[in-house]
Design an enzyme around this catalytic site. Structure first.
Site, PDB file in Angstrom:
ATOM      1  N   PRO A 123      -0.174  -0.198   7.868  1.00 42.68           N
ATOM      2  CA  PRO A 123      -1.228  -0.289   6.842  1.00 42.68           C
ATOM      3  C   PRO A 123      -1.685  -1.694   6.452  1.00 42.68           C
ATOM      4  CG  PRO A 123       0.866   0.184   5.811  1.00 42.68           C
ATOM      5  CD  PRO A 123       1.114   0.176   7.298  1.00 42.68           C
ATOM      6  N   CYS A 124      -2.419  -2.329   7.347  1.00 41.28           N
ATOM      7  CA  CYS A 124      -2.944  -3.662   7.049  1.00 41.28           C
ATOM      8  C   CYS A 124      -4.007  -3.631   5.951  1.00 41.28           C
ATOM      9  CB  CYS A 124      -3.481  -4.323   8.315  1.00 41.28           C
ATOM     10  SG  CYS A 124      -4.594  -3.314   9.268  1.00 41.28           S
TER      11      CYS A 124
END
Length: 182
Positions: free
Chosen positions: A140-141
């Protein structure tokens, strides 16, 4: 052999890629250039479209759950992102950011400095590794923000970053986006 498929969801088309029954890529398909950039980064082997590949079906099911408002576990999908040792340290930290929460590049930099036994780490170095994350959403950037709540940088576009954070019910009221083109 690398197998690819496309997931179609409310945020548009998402490209998926696997090798040896492990997910190696997940990226927003805005245009052909995005796909070409991904393929260039994997220094191509043979690539074949194969929607019924088990790991790609599994990734699509994960995305269905995620976009349906559930919190599927990252452990449900075998991942194999390709990158440097430094990048993998950063990506492992991204996985640890809880659903619906955010952290800053600076906070990640401090954590990477501890892990690598360095006195300091530049937030820009972290930003570079975050930007090269080949398995967006699952790694989850989109949960990484700039200092003081700036919604800076996202390969899929700021609008998609905001949509993902809203989907996770993150408190984004204190966050902002400064459009440098104005």
């Amino acid at each position: 052999m690398i197998y690819t498929s496309v997931y179609r969801g409310f945020l548009g088309e998402i490209g998926l890629a696997s090798r040896d029954n492990r997910l190696i890529g997940l990226w927003f398909l805005r245009e052909q250039a995005d796909t070409q950039r991904f393929y260039n980064e994997i220094h191509t082997q043979e690539i074949q479209e194969k929607s019924d590949e088990p790991i790609l079906r599994q990734a699509k099911e994960w995305l269905e759950q995620y976009f349906g408002g559930k919190k599927p576990s990252i452990d449900e999908i075998p991942l194999e992102p390709s990158g440097s040792g430094f990048a993998k340290i950063v990506w492992n930290l991204l996985i640890q950011i809880p659903y619906g929460e955010v952290c800053t590049y600076g906070e990640l930099a401090k954590e990477v400095a501890k892990i690598t036994h360095k006195e300091k780490m530049a937030a820009q170095a972290i930003g570079g590794a975050v930007g090269r994350n080949p398995i967006g959403i699952i790694i989850p950037c989109h949960r990484v923000i700039g200092a003081n709540g700036n919604l800076t940088g996202y390969t899929g576009g700021i609008e998609k970053k905001i949509a993902l954070l809203e989907l996770e019910r993150a408190n984004i009221k204190r966050l902002y986006y400064f459009d440098k083109t104005l």
